[in-house]
Write a protein that holds these residues in place. Structure first.
Motif, PDB file in Angstrom:
ATOM      1  N   LYS A  62      25.624   4.717  92.497  1.00 22.64           N
ATOM      2  CA  LYS A  62      25.510   3.540  91.636  1.00 22.64           C
ATOM      3  C   LYS A  62      26.432   3.694  90.421  1.00 22.64           C
ATOM      4  O   LYS A  62      26.582   4.770  89.862  1.00 22.64           O
ATOM      5  CB  LYS A  62      24.055   3.365  91.181  1.00 22.64           C
ATOM      6  CG  LYS A  62      23.106   2.968  92.311  1.00 22.64           C
ATOM      7  CD  LYS A  62      21.711   2.670  91.812  1.00 22.64           C
ATOM      8  CE  LYS A  62      20.993   3.914  91.342  1.00 22.64           C
ATOM      9  NZ  LYS A  62      19.576   3.643  90.997  1.00 22.64           N
ATOM     10  N   ASP A  83      21.376   0.009  94.362  1.00 23.49           N
ATOM     11  CA  ASP A  83      21.533   1.007  95.406  1.00 23.49           C
ATOM     12  C   ASP A  83      21.750   0.326  96.754  1.00 23.49           C
ATOM     13  O   ASP A  83      21.389  -0.832  96.956  1.00 23.49           O
ATOM     14  CB  ASP A  83      20.307   1.906  95.469  1.00 23.49           C
ATOM     15  CG  ASP A  83      20.567   3.188  96.263  1.00 23.49           C
ATOM     16  OD1 ASP A  83      21.745   3.478  96.513  1.00 23.49           O
ATOM     17  OD2 ASP A  83      19.598   3.871  96.626  1.00 23.49           O
ATOM     18  N   ASP A 112      24.621   8.285  88.434  1.00 25.98           N
ATOM     19  CA  ASP A 112      23.712   8.564  89.545  1.00 25.98           C
ATOM     20  C   ASP A 112      23.544  10.071  89.694  1.00 25.98           C
ATOM     21  O   ASP A 112      24.512  10.801  89.924  1.00 25.98           O
ATOM     22  CB  ASP A 112      24.288   7.963  90.833  1.00 25.98           C
ATOM     23  CG  ASP A 112      23.232   7.769  91.911  1.00 25.98           C
ATOM     24  OD1 ASP A 112      22.314   8.601  91.989  1.00 25.98           O
ATOM     25  OD2 ASP A 112      23.334   6.795  92.677  1.00 25.98           O
TER      26      ASP A 112
END
Length: 281
Positions: A62, A83, A112
């Motif tokens: 992400k 996601d 992330d």
């Protein structure tokens, strides 16, 4: 070429970000090939989530930012802050235009915290016929094919599954048409096949390499032609689009409310009465 080294960096206004970095050397021969016409060779990057529940799919982190040789690379075809869903697939990113002869450096930063693998690959375009050539056609004698069918009625340890027949459709779940080249993964334990060309077309457009019956991830090297089913398809017309198998390794056309005789897979089944009458007319 993959790397899992991660570096924690501090960036103003953005907080802590993880960095994935890959340096590599591109020879003059490889660099020149990237610019040949028609274009057949590509330099591409991809990313894999280490503990992804969907195996072998491209999965970007992400809010990732990718930089190659000092230039920002656009990598997302979706909203980067969300996601990837179970049915989603990220794409290979063609970075041929960012490459330079000699040393190259790719970095990817993200918030992330999951573990990813950053990959750099030289990719070659393949024709459909070339991809088909990777599919195995096992040279098995008829006795082994029948043994495989009998094995469908056993579970681990050779124990009977508790039933003696099963129904199998000869219609591809992807195209809705009768199967032409029946294939399945060698790792799949069910008897159901799908059409090779329909599967490759689906895989090309959706990037999903998984069995359409059990959703198990598969590789092209696992696909093989099911010769038992192929013999039935080759020797019987379109009227036979669903069959029953039994625990003796035999089959018969499935016709609702009818039992009929059992056949070896290399025998052509007789037409139903109504089909015979229509042919005589």
């Amino acid at each position: 070429m993959c790397i899992r080294d991660r570096f924690r960096t501090k960036q103003p206004y953005y907080g802590a970000r993880l960095m994935y970095r890959r340096g590599f050397h591109l020879s003059q021969k490889a660099f020149n090939a990237l610019w040949q016409k028609p274009k057949k060779l590509y330099l591409a990057i991809s990313c894999l989530l280490v503990e992804d529940k969907i195996q072998n799919r491209i999965h970007l982190p992400k809010d990732g930012e990718v930089n190659m040789n000092g230039k920002v690379v656009k990598v997302y075809n979706r909203i980067s802050s969300k996601d990837l869903s179970d049915n989603g697939r990220d794409l290979l990113i063609d970075v041929s235009n960012y490459a330079q002869m000699g040393s190259n450096l790719i970095t990817m930063t993200t918030k992330d915290t999951r573990s990813f693998v950053l990959c750099v690959q030289l990719m070659v375009d393949s024709t459909l016929e070339k991809v088909k050539s990777y599919v195995k056609t096992p040279a098995l004698p008829r006795e082994d094919l029948v043994k495989r069918v009998k094995g469908l009625f056993k579970i681990r340890g050779g124990v009977d599954v508790g039933f003696t027949t099963m129904m199998v459709s000869l219609v591809c779940p992807l195209s809705g048409n009768r199967i032409k080249t029946p294939v399945k993964a060698s790792s799949c334990k069910h008897p159901k096949c799908f059409d090779l060309e329909a599967f490759l077309g689906m895989a090309k457009s959706t990037k999903k390499w998984q069995c359409p019956h059990c959703s198990k991830p598969l590789d092209i090297s696992e696909l093989e032609v099911d010769l038992y089913t192929k013999a039935i398809l080759d020797r019987n017309g379109p009227s036979v689009d669903c069959i029953e198998l039994n625990d003796e390794g035999k089959w018969r056309p499935y016709r609702k409310g009818e039992d009929g005789h059992w056949f070896d897979n290399e025998v052509t089944a007789p037409l139903a009465d109504e089909e015979s009458e229509s042919e005589e007319l």
